[in-house]
Structure formats: structure tokens, C-alpha cells
Design an enzyme around this catalytic site. Structure first.
Site, PDB file in Angstrom:
ATOM      1  N   ASN A  79      -1.341  -7.196   0.641  1.00 39.78           N
ATOM      2  CA  ASN A  79      -1.932  -5.853   0.648  1.00 39.78           C
ATOM      3  C   ASN A  79      -1.432  -4.968  -0.487  1.00 39.78           C
ATOM      4  OD1 ASN A  79      -1.310  -6.643   3.835  1.00 39.78           O
ATOM      5  ND2 ASN A  79      -3.426  -6.177   3.331  1.00 39.78           N
ATOM      6  N   ILE A  87      -1.626  -0.113  -3.339  1.00 42.75           N
ATOM      7  CA  ILE A  87      -1.355  -0.431  -1.932  1.00 42.75           C
ATOM      8  C   ILE A  87      -2.628  -0.248  -1.110  1.00 42.75           C
ATOM      9  CG2 ILE A  87       0.042   0.181   0.093  1.00 42.75           C
ATOM     10  CD1 ILE A  87       2.029   1.545  -1.938  1.00 42.75           C
ATOM     11  N   CYS A  88      -2.955  -1.247  -0.298  1.00 42.00           N
ATOM     12  CA  CYS A  88      -4.099  -1.143   0.607  1.00 42.00           C
ATOM     13  C   CYS A  88      -3.558  -0.780   1.992  1.00 42.00           C
ATOM     14  CB  CYS A  88      -4.846  -2.473   0.649  1.00 42.00           C
ATOM     15  SG  CYS A  88      -6.273  -2.443   1.737  1.00 42.00           S
ATOM     16  N   LEU A  89      -3.649   0.491   2.343  1.00 47.31           N
ATOM     17  CA  LEU A  89      -3.123   0.979   3.617  1.00 47.31           C
ATOM     18  C   LEU A  89      -3.978   2.156   4.064  1.00 47.31           C
ATOM     19  CD1 LEU A  89      -0.772   0.740   5.693  1.00 47.31           C
ATOM     20  CD2 LEU A  89       0.499   2.356   4.294  1.00 47.31           C
TER      21      LEU A  89
END
Length: 194
Positions: A79, A87-89
Site C-alpha cells: 500500500n 500511501i494508499c490509506l
């Protein structure tokens, strides 16, 4: 307009709790809109023992808009982009709420290190490795942590010898290493820039 009073309060809260959480946030310069966050790698993960730096830039609408965060330290994780540190959040995107703070956002990033979500990847190559060859993923993540997220474990003498072998005078190497707190890469930069 960024709510600077709130940012100051958040920075104070982080520094009060640093011993317990290990999470640190500090301004990059005089501008409180550009910060650097530091999180320890979670115990029991391939990131354990690493210290990860995260660039934080606050948009004008903060805290009503999420902070922009990306890893400055290279990290091997489904991620997180292995190239850019993006950042994939969800809470850094559409799930952000003004009730959240920089510290809670960094805690969520730290939790993401513990619990990757390969089905919603930022880095497809890492996600494929995670799903298809988990042991290789663990080994690579651990290697990247050792290489990029740990302070050099070389002793002072080894650092002096290494830099002196590059042609720098030993006395200058010692004083430069001392000036930068033993950081070999910073010392090399300083030595090269004269």
C-alpha cells in the site's frame, strides 16, 4: 487557511507522548505547513527495528482537508509506492475527519505497516509478490528495512576508515562525522560539497 494554533497544539501533544508511542512530528523549517513525521516499524513485522520518516504537507484547508503524507524512507509494502513513497490509506483521502490529528494519522500509517491490504494496492508489483510469494515479500521488506530504515550499525572507526579510503583526510572525516551526529551519508555529502 491552516489552523496554526491547532498544529502547534498537535505538535506539543506528540512530543509529550513520544516515549510511549515512538511517534514524532516536527517542523521541517519555520513553515508549519511542512512537517516530518517519524514512526517506528511495528514489532513482529518485517519493518521491526526500522525508523520511517514521512513527509507531511498541510493543505490550506487543514484540519478540514487531510494532510498529504508520503514516505521519505523507502519501504517495501503493497500500500506504499516503492518509487515515490505515496500511501494508499482511506483516512488520508475520503475518510478524513477534522476530529483526526497528525498523530492519529501516523498511528494509522503505522497500523497499515502491520496489516497490508494487497487487494487495494498502491504498488501492484509488491502486492503481487505479497499474494503469490509471501516468504520472498517478507525477505525483501526486511532487507529494505535494514538498508533504508536503520541507522548505520557501523562503528565510528569503520565509518572513518570507509570515508578515509575515499581520499578524505582522516582528521576532517572525524570532525565532519562528529558534526553530523555520526550519519555517514550526511558526512559524505558535507565532505563532497567541501
Amino acid at each position: 487557511m491552516i489552523d496554526f494554533a491547532r498544529v502547534q497544539k498537535e505538535l506539543q501533544e506528540c512530543s509529550r507522548d513520544i516515549e510511549a508511542s515512538g511517534i514524532r512530528v516536527s517542523p521541517k523549517s519555520d513553515n508549519l505547513g511542512c512537517l516530518i513525521g517519524t514512526i517506528p516499524g511495528p514489532i513482529g513485522t518485517p519493518y521491526e527495528g526500522g525508523t520511517f520518516q514521512i513527509d507531511i504537507s498541510l493543505p490550506d484547508g487543514y484540519p478540514f482537508e487531510p494532510p498529504k503524507m508520503q514516505f521519505a524512507t523507502k519501504v517495501w509494502h503493497p500500500n506504499i509506492s516503492s518509487q515515490s513513497g505515496a500511501i494508499c490509506l482511506d483516512i488520508l483521502k475520503d475518510q478524513w475527519s477534522p476530529a483526526l490529528t497528525l498523530k492519529t494519522a501516523l498511528l494509522s500509517v503505522q497500523a497499515l505497516l502491520s496489516a497490508p491490504e494487497p487487494d487495494d494496492p498502491q504498488d501492484a508489483v509488491v502486492a503481487q509478490q505479497y499474494l503469490r510469494d509471501y516468504q520472498t515479500f517478507i525477505g525483501t521488506a526486511r532487507y529494505w528495512t535494514e538498508t533504508f530504515a536503520k541507522a548505520s550499525s557501523l562503528g565510528v572507526e569503520e565509518k572513518v576508515q570507509k570515508l578515509a579510503e575515499m581520499g578524505f583526510p582522516e582528521a576532517l572525516v572525524r570532525s565532519t562525522l562528529e558534526a553530523v551526529g555520526g550519519d555517514e551519508n550526511l558526512a559524505l555529502e558535507k565532505l563532497c560539497s567541501g
